[in-house]
Design an enzyme around this catalytic site. Sequence first.
Site, PDB file in Angstrom:
ATOM      1  N   TRP A 104       0.869  -1.212   0.150  1.00  0.00           N
ATOM      2  CA  TRP A 104       0.067  -0.062  -0.106  1.00  0.00           C
ATOM      3  C   TRP A 104       0.988   1.106  -0.140  1.00  0.00           C
ATOM      4  CZ3 TRP A 104      -4.077  -1.546  -1.681  1.00  0.00           C
ATOM      5  CH2 TRP A 104      -4.813  -2.817  -1.445  1.00  0.00           C
ATOM      6  N   ASP A 156      -1.988   6.479   5.951  1.00  0.00           N
ATOM      7  CA  ASP A 156      -2.841   5.605   5.697  1.00  0.00           C
ATOM      8  C   ASP A 156      -3.168   4.718   6.814  1.00  0.00           C
ATOM      9  OD1 ASP A 156      -4.569   3.485   4.611  1.00  0.00           O
ATOM     10  OD2 ASP A 156      -3.112   3.215   3.015  1.00  0.00           O
ATOM     11  N   LYS A 174     -12.795  -1.937   6.984  1.00  0.00           N
ATOM     12  CA  LYS A 174     -12.005  -2.835   7.806  1.00  0.00           C
ATOM     13  C   LYS A 174     -12.749  -2.507   9.207  1.00  0.00           C
ATOM     14  CE  LYS A 174      -8.446  -2.242   4.432  1.00  0.00           C
ATOM     15  NZ  LYS A 174      -8.470  -3.738   3.822  1.00  0.00           N
TER      16      LYS A 174
HETATM   17  C1  LIG Z   1      -3.542  -0.168   4.333  1.00  0.00           C
HETATM   18  C2  LIG Z   1      -4.448  -0.119   3.165  1.00  0.00           C
HETATM   19  N1  LIG Z   1      -4.478   1.104   2.169  1.00  0.00           N
HETATM   20  C3  LIG Z   1      -5.116   0.950   1.305  1.00  0.00           C
HETATM   21  C4  LIG Z   1      -6.034  -0.008   0.856  1.00  0.00           C
HETATM   22  C5  LIG Z   1      -6.800   0.215  -0.387  1.00  0.00           C
HETATM   23  O1  LIG Z   1      -8.295   0.795  -0.117  1.00  0.00           O
HETATM   24  P1  LIG Z   1      -9.169   0.848  -1.117  1.00  0.00           P
HETATM   25  O2  LIG Z   1      -9.668  -0.608  -1.463  1.00  0.00           O
HETATM   26  O3  LIG Z   1     -10.365   1.509  -0.374  1.00  0.00           O
HETATM   27  O4  LIG Z   1      -8.753   1.694  -2.104  1.00  0.00           O
HETATM   28  C6  LIG Z   1      -6.003  -1.069   1.577  1.00  0.00           C
HETATM   29  C7  LIG Z   1      -6.989  -2.292   1.184  1.00  0.00           C
HETATM   30  O5  LIG Z   1      -7.185  -3.396   1.495  1.00  0.00           O
HETATM   31  C8  LIG Z   1      -5.207  -1.149   2.990  1.00  0.00           C
HETATM   32  O6  LIG Z   1      -5.401  -2.265   3.368  1.00  0.00           O
END
Ligand SMILES: Cc1ncc(COP(=O)(O)O)c(C=O)c1O
Length: 362
Positions: A104, A173, A197
């Site tokens: 991520w 994030d 989540k």
């Molecule tokens: C830490 C983290 N950041 C970003 C994301 C991506 O999120 P989204 O699917 O809402 O774009 C996730 C998804 O699992 C994640 O766990």
Amino acid sequence: MTHHRIHNFNAGPAALPAEILQDVQQELLDFKGSGMSILEVSHRSRWFEDVLDDAIVRIKRLLQLGDQYEVLFLQGGASMQFCLVPMNLALEGKPVAYINTGSWSTKAIKEAENLGKDVRVIASSQDREFTYIPMDFQVPSDSSYLHITSNNTIRGTQWQTFPQEGEVPLVSDMSSDIFSRVFDPAPFGLIYAGAQKNAGPAGVTLVVVRRDMLERTRTNLPTMFKYTTYAEKKSMFNTPPCFAIYVVWKVVRWIEDKIGGMEKMQALNEKKARLIYDYLDSQDFYRGTASPESRSAMNVTFRLQKPDLEPVFISEALAQDLGGLKGHRSVGGCRASIYNAVSVASVETLIQFMKEFARKNG
Ligand SMILES: Cc1ncc(COP(=O)(O)O)c(C=O)c1O
């Protein structure tokens, strides 16, 4: 009527408290005497505005946010924030600093690079397959911000304490650990989290932004890409994701009124994590993959000593109503996500199953 509910260890979308789902079901035909579902009322109606207002008040209380912070609701997922953050917060002629702790973070870095920003990746744990949180780094003092991923959903690592960089605002994030523990918001200029989540259903992303950060937004950005648009219009410049916000409201109410607040939530999360890591450390049939000092209290990643048995483990677990234990497709192995809504009893059931499986296959 009783329903078939499994022990849900999914990484996201993930478990929601059953009582919230029942509540949603109960209110679905007639929300608060409106004669309409929350899915059907106008976002400009008092029914929805009351939900939005109370959600904001409760989120600010849970995260201990002072008046200098705004709580915004956006769409596009956490992934949208990977580009909105540099678009809105990178200052002219100043670098943007990132710490790379997994997929991520890597994606967030790529978006900032695509936008032509002066990206400095000041630390990375890629050398050891992202199994730890780097502790040794120097943040350039003129950085626009320092971006981290507080919890790495895929690798099962989590920042235990946050960097304090004085003048450089922290951006995190927090998709997979928001509302899981108490922390001091002071170093943060911006926090974002896809809701699916710990905070609710997919379809809404929480953004907490300190007001001084909003002064950075350039007026020539497209309206929907500017944080100021959401801040000025209380996230209602256009139709917000009403249903997702309504469920987030239920979740923050549940944390405050049912669990008893953030400290109690954290204690429960620590208890679950301790149970499962203590078990992992007590035997060698399974092996935790994250470095002990960087372990996540939300996503517990592990391998079996005999990797061939992993698919068997996952399918036998599911046959016993223990779902979502497959690791992320990019890394394989196993993962138990033990977010807020996963009970201590579910974790105990999982450990019991793991012991039994090890006994039969060891
Ligand atoms: C830490 C983290 N950041 C970003 C994301 C991506 O999120 P989204 O699917 O809402 O774009 C996730 C998804 O699992 C994640 O766990």
